[in-house]
Design a protein around this motif. Structure first.
Motif, mmCIF file in Angstrom:
data_model
loop_
_atom_site.group_PDB
_atom_site.id
_atom_site.type_symbol
_atom_site.label_atom_id
_atom_site.label_comp_id
_atom_site.label_asym_id
_atom_site.label_seq_id
_atom_site.Cartn_x
_atom_site.Cartn_y
_atom_site.Cartn_z
ATOM 1 N N MET A 18 -20.716 115.535 8.858
ATOM 2 C CA MET A 18 -20.120 116.978 9.019
ATOM 3 C C MET A 18 -20.200 116.982 10.383
ATOM 4 N N ASP A 19 -18.904 117.232 11.191
ATOM 5 C CA ASP A 19 -18.951 117.304 12.628
ATOM 6 C C ASP A 19 -18.865 118.754 12.921
ATOM 7 N N TYR A 20 -20.193 119.297 13.265
ATOM 8 C CA TYR A 20 -20.587 120.564 13.645
ATOM 9 C C TYR A 20 -19.820 121.232 14.845
ATOM 10 N N LEU A 21 -19.457 120.213 15.716
ATOM 11 C CA LEU A 21 -18.562 120.671 16.810
ATOM 12 C C LEU A 21 -17.218 120.829 16.627
ATOM 13 N N LYS A 22 -16.772 121.078 15.388
ATOM 14 C CA LYS A 22 -15.385 121.219 15.021
ATOM 15 C C LYS A 22 -15.186 122.642 14.980
#
Lengths: 161, 161
Positions: A18-22
């Motif tokens: 999961m890309d939490y910086l998106k």
DNA sequence: CAAAATTAAATTTTGTACAATTTAATTTTA
DNA sequence: TAAAATTAAATTGTACAAAATTTAATTTTG
């Protein structure tokens, strides 16, 4: 909830992270954006009674309590004196409130609803219904939203107490 | 949901009317307050990479897209040029982005991630986890919050399109 | 194709927000 | 009880946020 579990299974299965910086994965941004969207919906309605949204919140409290200290208002709205002092001075200039130091403790500034301020409530009774129409959400949806956010808000308050 | 129905039955039974001018019955106030609470949680974390929360949002977008116009950034964040112009100039002063007018259409100002800006992402990867710890909510709770608010946010967007 | 309309940013103005500091008043405590 | 600590607002400085206006560039249209 189930979607989240399914999504995590999907991520695990596909060896993805999961890309939490998106932006789309941010939890804070939708709250931040919705806050501004809701305030924007209030704007044309509150223009009719010459109040900004934070000023309206202060008036809501005073329509319930008539007299409160700056500190008490700040506790209810989670706002500090740096925000409230100029805002309350504006409400005083509009003759909606009075600002008087407590005789018991002169550090305390008591904010009191004026006659004009009390009268304004009659005009304001139509605000919630106008807002509801402007937003296009049902009473149930708005109630559910309020309850959901309040749960999170109270959880964060408990953490910081 | 069931609580709301029960409460309405209670109101009906007791011939009372929901007081929509009470702070506790407001739906907008908890969103407005939570937004500030969440931003306050970000503050000490983002101080570490010298960004404010709105600046962080712009950087999130640029880490995804590298180059966008001011208008496109505004559409994604629901912010107008009056907010973005000074904010983007600050990011330019920090050498995180470049601001160049499009040659195809000189009205358009293209915002581009600089080398420093791209490098900053490495420091920023720890931000979401730090934020999660600071807030004390689980991934599931934050995901549910995000999804709930996004539904409302999208509903209000559809209404205004 | 030139005037009118539209578009994109920037600017200006007004109004929050909040951190940090200051001021004045009150309480605590050595 | 006087100095130290605490408290409540106000002030200062920085940073959004949105409405309204301006400027410059591009499109549309008569």
């Amino acid at each position: 909830m189930y979607n989240l579990i399914l999504y995590n299974v999907y991520l695990l299965f596909n060896q993805k992270q999961m890309d939490y910086l998106k932006l789309e994965n941010q939890a804070c941004f939708p709250v931040y954006a919705l806050s501004r969207v809701l305030t924007a919906h209030y704007k044309p309605i509150l223009d009719g009674i010459d109040l900004t949204y934070p000023q309206y919140l202060v008036m809501l409290i005073l329509w319930e309590h008539q007299e409160l200290s700056v500190k008490e208002i700040g506790e209810k709205l989670l706002l500090d004196s740096g925000t409230l002092t100029p805002l309350l001075k504006k409400l005083e200039n509009k003759q909606l409130i009075s600002r008087t130091r407590s005789t018991a403790d002169e550090r305390v500034l008591m904010i009191r609803l004026s006659k004009n301020g009390a009268t304004l409530k009659k005009k304001a009774v139509s605000v919630p219904e106008s807002f509801k129409c402007s937003l296009g959400l049902s009473i149930e949806e708005m109630g559910a939203l309020r309850d959901t956010i309040n749960i999170i808000l109270n959880r964060t308050k408990q953490i910081n107490k």
